[in-house]
Design an enzyme around this catalytic site. Structure first.
Site, PDB file in Angstrom:
ATOM      1  CD  GLU A 113      -2.904  -1.028   0.117  1.00  0.00           C
ATOM      2  OE1 GLU A 113      -3.411   0.072  -0.155  1.00  0.00           O
ATOM      3  OE2 GLU A 113      -3.146  -2.069  -0.504  1.00  0.00           O
ATOM      4  CG  ASP A 164      15.390   5.220 -30.365  1.00  0.00           C
ATOM      5  OD1 ASP A 164      15.187   4.179 -31.001  1.00  0.00           O
ATOM      6  OD2 ASP A 164      16.097   5.295 -29.349  1.00  0.00           O
TER       7      ASP A 164
END
Ligand code: ADE
Length: 223
Positions: A113, A164
């Protein structure tokens, strides 16, 4: 470059580290990647690494001690400590280029959590891979490692970086590519790619990059 990844789930990395380009980069000695279970640093007799939150609330919170001790035992003057969390700065190709210049990265994968906020006191950089919440930092740590390792000299052909998407200089999306056959289900490879005229091909690709970026990610052109 050395990358140390702190996690409670080392087995999640087996496939990632032992396949394809990331495996080859390690085999060639271009990068050393170590997966470290920070449970091994717990001083608790049962190797506990999490506990309930002070003030109440649901779930378990990662304790500061095991992560603190793990980082302290690994860190040197030239180490950069990264915490993966949805609260961090949003990851980008630019950040991958920045991180590539470090000799040593220590990457902390959060889980459950959340984590004791005091972990932040030993962290140099907090990174999020996007505005969504995952069950832990393992997948984000693989995203970081993969995007950085492929930029290390010798890992892949230099030309691949130049073309890229998000190339650091042009900030354009990649142009479309094709391979055999010349025609598939009536869809033809653009004629210009078949004529061997490199200048024309280069121009075509540049124009396609700009067109695609304008259509899909006009925000990149504004930057
Ligand atoms: N841990 C959980 N979700 C995450 C995210 N989006 N980025 C980085 N670490 C995370």
């Amino acid at each position: 470059m050395k990358i140390d990844i702190l996690t409670l789930f080392p087995e999640m990395f087996d496939g990632f580290l032992n396949c394809s380009i990331i495996k080859r980069a390690q085999d060639k000695g271009l990068v050393e990647i170590n997966i470290i279970n920070f449970r091994d640093y717990s001083l608790d007799p049962h190797h506990k690494v999490d506990d309930t939150p002070y003030g109440g609330g649901s779930g378990m919170v990662l304790m500061v001690q095991p992560i603190y001790d793990a980082v302290m035992s690994l860190r040197h003057d030239d180490s950069k400590v990264i915490l993966l969390t949805p609260d961090g700065i949003k990851y980008s190709q630019k950040e991958a280029y920045n991180l590539k210049n470090n000799k040593h990265l220590i990457i902390i994968c959060g889980h459950y959590e959340g984590f004791d906020d005091r972990i932040r006191s030993i962290v140099d950089l907090e990174i999020s891979i996007g505005d969504y919440v995952l069950t832990g930092g393992e997948l984000p740590s693989m995203v970081l490692t993969d995007s950085i390792v492929r930029l290390i000299d010798g890992v892949i052909e230099e030309n691949s970086h130049i073309n890229d998407s998000f190339n650091i200089e042009t900030n354009l999306l990649d142009y479309p590519t094709y391979t055999k056959p010349r025609e598939f289900m009536g869809m033809k490879v653009p004629e210009v790619l078949l004529n061997g005229n490199h200048k024309e091909i280069e121009e075509y690709r540049k124009n396609e990059s700009i067109k695609k970026t304008r259509e899909r990610r006009s925000d990149l052109l504004e930057k």
